[in-house]
Scaffold this active site. Structure first.
Site, short mmCIF file in Angstrom:
data_model
loop_
_atom_site.label_atom_id
_atom_site.label_comp_id
_atom_site.label_asym_id
_atom_site.label_seq_id
_atom_site.Cartn_x
_atom_site.Cartn_y
_atom_site.Cartn_z
N HIS A 77 -5.36 -14.31 -0.05
CA HIS A 77 -5.39 -12.94 -0.85
C HIS A 77 -4.11 -12.19 -1.04
CE1 HIS A 77 -4.26 -10.69 2.96
NE2 HIS A 77 -4.95 -11.49 3.61
N ASN A 83 -1.25 -5.23 5.73
CA ASN A 83 0.05 -6.25 5.46
C ASN A 83 1.20 -5.32 5.19
OD1 ASN A 83 -1.73 -8.68 3.45
ND2 ASN A 83 -1.38 -8.79 5.64
N THR A 89 -4.00 -7.87 11.44
CA THR A 89 -5.34 -7.63 10.71
C THR A 89 -6.56 -8.31 11.02
OG1 THR A 89 -3.86 -7.14 8.57
CG2 THR A 89 -6.39 -7.12 8.40
N ARG A 126 -10.71 -8.18 1.13
CA ARG A 126 -9.48 -8.51 0.50
C ARG A 126 -9.50 -9.79 -0.37
NH1 ARG A 126 -9.08 -8.57 6.03
NH2 ARG A 126 -7.55 -10.23 6.97
N GLU A 180 -10.32 -14.59 8.32
CA GLU A 180 -9.05 -14.55 8.79
C GLU A 180 -9.52 -14.95 10.18
OE1 GLU A 180 -6.45 -15.73 9.11
OE2 GLU A 180 -4.93 -14.18 8.29
N TYR A 183 -8.28 -11.58 15.48
CA TYR A 183 -6.91 -11.40 16.20
C TYR A 183 -7.05 -10.91 17.56
CZ TYR A 183 -2.26 -13.04 14.09
OH TYR A 183 -1.49 -14.00 14.13
N HIS A 250 -7.77 -16.50 3.67
CA HIS A 250 -6.51 -15.79 4.39
C HIS A 250 -5.46 -16.79 4.90
CE1 HIS A 250 -9.47 -12.55 4.45
NE2 HIS A 250 -10.33 -13.30 4.24
N ASN A 252 -4.52 -17.65 7.77
CA ASN A 252 -4.65 -18.65 8.85
C ASN A 252 -5.96 -19.54 8.44
OD1 ASN A 252 -2.50 -18.00 10.80
ND2 ASN A 252 -3.55 -15.97 10.46
O1 2PG Z 1 -2.65 -9.93 10.60
C1 2PG Z 1 -3.26 -10.90 10.38
O2 2PG Z 1 -4.41 -10.99 10.16
C2 2PG Z 1 -2.28 -12.27 9.93
C3 2PG Z 1 -2.19 -12.38 8.30
O3 2PG Z 1 -1.54 -11.47 7.67
O4 2PG Z 1 -0.94 -12.18 10.38
P1 2PG Z 1 -0.11 -13.26 10.70
O5 2PG Z 1 0.89 -13.07 9.69
O6 2PG Z 1 0.28 -13.15 12.02
O7 2PG Z 1 -0.82 -14.70 10.60
#
Ligand code: 2PG
Length: 323
Positions: A77, A83, A89, A126, A180, A183, A250, A252
């Site tokens: 995205h 971001n 996120t 997104r 994604e 987290y 996303h 990841n």
């Molecule tokens: O915050 C998040 O969800 C991810 C992608 O923006 O972060 P990272 O860069 O740690 O993969």
């Protein structure tokens, strides 16, 4: 480090790929039986929704045989509001910034002559905004329509009753499995502040290692278990049947899918970074995924040079727009 050099082309997103330098990654396409039954019902629904869509498979003929190949486009995205604020996120559902909107439109221009028959996105806005905005630029001018199979009522209430309209549509299938990486307790925290608090190394480990999860969250490995299973069960069958697929997801969830497509090991994937809004192209042929890097732009001849069938597709679109 060897891995960093080896995957430099993938990391240099937005740079020209070399048509002659393709790597083909052997791939067995048997569907894993474990998740087959679980998804069986849902798979049927998806097929029912898209079975009426013109698949426009690309056929290439050579002296000895006729083969079908299909294209796979992956897009992370565009920039989101979190971001921009440098916040973790994960599964929080945050929209794009104006810059993200522009990135999505730019991505759309870059793939505007590459065929798309079916779109997969995560459930997060997104990724959905990115796919929709990108498709506003496509020369084929089909309308992307989100498929609502979540209930019988949703299915009935979103029926289309014109075959002609359906033919001018692209089904958009949304799946939480493409979301994604979750987290956990980092969601909403500032990345820099978190690094100051827990140490840069620890935070790097949470963000980029394969198997170390952030507190109460998913490791890349856990994310990959659902994202890659979904890819194998739902996206590969589309490619195998000749459909051209766009996946908007996303950082990841796409890293885990690319790890699978390019057979990266858990060390190599730590070096893989995806920029926002940059499309990545793969050709799917005879069970192999051939990485073609990132298309530079609709007028970039090199994008089409590597595949006769893509060149033919482009010619047809040009003819359509002149008529
Ligand atoms: O915050 C998040 O969800 C991810 C992608 O923006 O972060 P990272 O860069 O740690 O993969």
């Amino acid at each position: 480090m060897a891995a960093a050099v080896k995957y430099q082309p993938t990391r240099l997103l937005g740079h020209v790929f070399a048509p002659g330098s393709s790597r083909s990654f052997g791939r067995s396409l048997s569907m894993p039986s474990a998740s087959r039954n679980t998804h069986h019902h849902k798979l049927n629904l998806i097929h029912a929704s898209i079975s009426h869509v013109d698949p426009t498979p690309l056929s290439i003929s050579d002296d000895s045989s006729t083969e079908t190949e299909s294209t796979l486009i992956l897009i992370r995205h565009g920039e989101s509001l979190w971001n921009e604020k440098n916040l973790f996120t994960g599964c929080c559902d945050v929209p794009l910034t104006m810059r993200g909107v522009e990135e999505a439109i730019e991505a759309g221009k870059r793939i505007s002559y590459i065929p798309v028959d079916v779109i997969f996105t995560s459930k997060l806005i997104r990724a959905q905004m990115t796919a929709m905005l990108a498709m506003t630029q496509h020369h084929r001018k089909k309308v992307p329509i989100i498929i609502h199979n979540e209930s019988e009522q949703a299915k009935t209430w979103t029926q289309v009753y014109s075959e002609k309209t359906t033919k001018q549509s692209i089904p958009v299938i949304t799946a939480w499995q493409l979301n994604e990486r979750m987290y956990g307790e980092l969601q909403g925290l500032n990345k820099e502040e978190t690094a100051e608090r827990y140490g840069k190394e620890k935070v790097y480990e949470w963000r980029r290692s394969f198997d170390i999860p952030p507190p109460q969250g998913e490791s890349l490995e856990m994310c990959s278990q659902r994202a890659v299973a979904y890819f194998k069960d739902f996206i590969e069958p589309q490619l195998r049947s000749g459909k051209h697929v766009l996946v908007a997801a996303h950082g990841n969830s796409l890293r885990s899918i690319i790890m699978y497509l390019e057979k990266l090991n858990s060390q190599e994937v730590t070096n893989l970074e995806l920029s926002t809004g940059i499309p990545l192209l793969y050709i799917y042929k005879e069970g192999n995924f051939i990485s073609r890097g990132s298309p530079v732009g609709p007028t970039e001849a090199g994008v089409y040079a590597f595949s006769q069938s893509l060149a033919v597709y482009r010619e047809q679109l040009d003819e359509m727009s002149h008529n």
